[in-house]
Design a protein around this motif. Sequence first.
Motif: not given
Length: 139
Positions: A94-121
Amino acid sequence: MPKNIYTAQATAKGGRAGHIISSDDRLDLPLSVPAEMGGDGGSGTNPEQLFAAGYAACFQGAMGVVGRRMKVDTEASEVTAQVGLQKAGLAFKLDVELRVKIPGLDRATAEEVVKAAHTVCPYSVATQGNVDVRLVVLD
């Protein structure tokens, strides 16, 4: 060994061109082989679509957990999972790409959320080291 919080159960019959049903009958679907894989391209779903749906939902939920911990709002977020099937010698992978939109967050914070979610999902944890997973934060 830790005790399961929840256990899902589903049964498949007939392989990729068969049928799946969950033990509680909430999931009861025909399967079809996509035309790109030499199948009839019928109206049924397939394992890759099911994996994409599960991963997208799970990852979006993990972002909610992370968002609450970080005290940021991820309620309006969206996750689109693209799951590809590739040949790997005589096997497949398998090959996976997760494309994430988080309205209302600046890019740096959104990237931090996504990176952290990748460690707990749980899907991310399960695929770590086994599946190429790319995280893409969209504006």
